[in-house]
Design an enzyme around this catalytic site. Structure first.
Site, PDB file in Angstrom:
ATOM      1  N   TRP A 127      32.791   6.453 -46.577  1.00  0.00           N
ATOM      2  CA  TRP A 127      33.885   7.442 -46.571  1.00  0.00           C
ATOM      3  C   TRP A 127      33.773   8.407 -47.966  1.00  0.00           C
ATOM      4  O   TRP A 127      33.335   9.594 -47.501  1.00  0.00           O
ATOM      5  CB  TRP A 127      34.809   7.465 -46.118  1.00  0.00           C
ATOM      6  CG  TRP A 127      36.171   8.787 -45.801  1.00  0.00           C
ATOM      7  CD1 TRP A 127      36.852  10.130 -46.482  1.00  0.00           C
ATOM      8  CD2 TRP A 127      35.384   9.703 -44.572  1.00  0.00           C
ATOM      9  NE1 TRP A 127      36.860  10.626 -45.583  1.00  0.00           N
ATOM     10  CE2 TRP A 127      36.482  10.844 -44.451  1.00  0.00           C
ATOM     11  CE3 TRP A 127      34.910   9.787 -43.461  1.00  0.00           C
ATOM     12  CZ2 TRP A 127      36.316  12.101 -43.801  1.00  0.00           C
ATOM     13  CZ3 TRP A 127      35.224  10.791 -42.629  1.00  0.00           C
ATOM     14  CH2 TRP A 127      36.002  11.884 -42.651  1.00  0.00           C
ATOM     15  N   TRP A 128      33.866   8.641 -48.409  1.00  0.00           N
ATOM     16  CA  TRP A 128      34.287   9.135 -50.095  1.00  0.00           C
ATOM     17  C   TRP A 128      33.021   9.608 -50.623  1.00  0.00           C
ATOM     18  O   TRP A 128      32.483   9.803 -50.688  1.00  0.00           O
ATOM     19  CB  TRP A 128      35.237   7.905 -50.712  1.00  0.00           C
ATOM     20  CG  TRP A 128      36.644   7.922 -50.817  1.00  0.00           C
ATOM     21  CD1 TRP A 128      37.542   8.651 -49.871  1.00  0.00           C
ATOM     22  CD2 TRP A 128      37.694   6.638 -51.531  1.00  0.00           C
ATOM     23  NE1 TRP A 128      38.356   8.391 -49.943  1.00  0.00           N
ATOM     24  CE2 TRP A 128      38.726   7.424 -50.748  1.00  0.00           C
ATOM     25  CE3 TRP A 128      37.418   5.858 -52.724  1.00  0.00           C
ATOM     26  CZ2 TRP A 128      40.015   6.684 -50.910  1.00  0.00           C
ATOM     27  CZ3 TRP A 128      38.222   5.120 -53.134  1.00  0.00           C
ATOM     28  CH2 TRP A 128      39.822   5.153 -53.191  1.00  0.00           C
TER      29      TRP A 128
ATOM     30  N   TYR B 130      32.034  20.053 -44.370  1.00  0.00           N
ATOM     31  CA  TYR B 130      33.427  18.512 -44.885  1.00  0.00           C
ATOM     32  C   TYR B 130      34.701  19.589 -43.596  1.00  0.00           C
ATOM     33  O   TYR B 130      35.198  18.349 -42.856  1.00  0.00           O
ATOM     34  CB  TYR B 130      34.299  19.900 -46.396  1.00  0.00           C
ATOM     35  CG  TYR B 130      35.220  18.682 -46.811  1.00  0.00           C
ATOM     36  CD1 TYR B 130      35.157  17.621 -47.426  1.00  0.00           C
ATOM     37  CD2 TYR B 130      36.580  18.863 -46.413  1.00  0.00           C
ATOM     38  CE1 TYR B 130      35.529  16.350 -48.219  1.00  0.00           C
ATOM     39  CE2 TYR B 130      37.704  18.031 -46.972  1.00  0.00           C
ATOM     40  CZ  TYR B 130      37.282  17.507 -47.861  1.00  0.00           C
ATOM     41  OH  TYR B 130      38.028  16.284 -48.556  1.00  0.00           O
TER      42      TYR B 130
ATOM     43  N   TYR C 251      49.897  13.541 -44.211  1.00  0.00           N
ATOM     44  CA  TYR C 251      48.883  13.545 -45.238  1.00  0.00           C
ATOM     45  C   TYR C 251      48.162  14.816 -44.103  1.00  0.00           C
ATOM     46  O   TYR C 251      47.707  14.639 -43.095  1.00  0.00           O
ATOM     47  CB  TYR C 251      47.820  13.251 -44.479  1.00  0.00           C
ATOM     48  CG  TYR C 251      46.873  12.610 -46.058  1.00  0.00           C
ATOM     49  CD1 TYR C 251      46.275  13.747 -46.697  1.00  0.00           C
ATOM     50  CD2 TYR C 251      45.336  11.901 -45.314  1.00  0.00           C
ATOM     51  CE1 TYR C 251      45.349  13.385 -47.955  1.00  0.00           C
ATOM     52  CE2 TYR C 251      43.952  12.540 -46.627  1.00  0.00           C
ATOM     53  CZ  TYR C 251      44.602  12.915 -47.757  1.00  0.00           C
ATOM     54  OH  TYR C 251      43.337  12.935 -48.252  1.00  0.00           O
TER      55      TYR C 251
ATOM     56  N   HIS D 198      35.555  16.319 -41.397  1.00  0.00           N
ATOM     57  CA  HIS D 198      37.533  15.350 -41.159  1.00  0.00           C
ATOM     58  C   HIS D 198      37.856  15.752 -39.807  1.00  0.00           C
ATOM     59  O   HIS D 198      38.781  15.284 -39.182  1.00  0.00           O
ATOM     60  CB  HIS D 198      38.322  16.431 -42.623  1.00  0.00           C
ATOM     61  CG  HIS D 198      38.432  15.849 -43.941  1.00  0.00           C
ATOM     62  ND1 HIS D 198      36.866  15.826 -44.669  1.00  0.00           N
ATOM     63  CD2 HIS D 198      38.777  15.613 -44.414  1.00  0.00           C
ATOM     64  CE1 HIS D 198      37.309  15.067 -45.319  1.00  0.00           C
ATOM     65  NE2 HIS D 198      38.544  14.816 -45.961  1.00  0.00           N
TER      66      HIS D 198
END
Length: 109
Positions: free
Chosen positions: A79-80, A18, A41, A22
Site C-alpha cells: 500500500w505504501w 490518491y 484516523y 483511499h
C-alpha cells in the site's frame, strides 16, 4: 490515548489517484491499522497548497512497537509503495520522518 497530527505534500497530478486509492482502501491495510491500536484516523487535503493533513488517535501502550509491526506488514508495505510516489515529503521534516509530525498546541473535548 495519544493524538497525532502529520503533514505531507502531494503533487497536483496525483490528487485524483490518491483520492481513488483511499476511497477503496485495502481491507487488510485497514485491519492492520486497527490491530496496531490506531483509531479515528482521517486524512484531509488542503488545496491549492496540496497539503495532506493526517489525524489519528493511538490507544495502545507501545507506539514504537505498534508502528514497527505496521511497517513490517507485507500488504501495508505494498500500500505504501502505491501511495509514496504520490506524496511530497516536506523539506523541514525531521530525520527519519516521511510524514512530518506536528506538535499539538491546543485541544478541547
Amino acid at each position: 490515548m495519544q493524538r497525532h497530527g502529520q503533514l505531507i505534500g502531494i503533487g497536483t497530478e496525483a490528487i485524483a489517484e490518491y483520492k481513488a486509492l483511499h476511497a477503496a482502501a485495502w481491507p487488510q491495510v485497514l485491519e492492520t491499522i486497527t490491530a496496531c491500536n490506531i483509531r479515528n484516523y482521517s486524512i484531509f487535503l488542503k488545496e491549492p497548497e496540496n497539503l495532506l493533513f493526517a489525524y489519528f488517535e493511538y490507544v495502545g501502550e507501545d507506539f514504537d512497537t505498534d508502528m514497527a509491526r505496521m511497517a513490517a506488514d507485507p500488504v501495508t508495505q505494498q500500500w505504501w509503495d502505491r501511495c509514496k510516489p504520490l506524496q511530497r515529503p516536506l523539506d523541514t521534516r525531521a530525520d527519519g520522518e516521511w510524514w512530518a509530525e506536528l506538535n499539538e498546541v491546543f485541544h478541547h473535548d
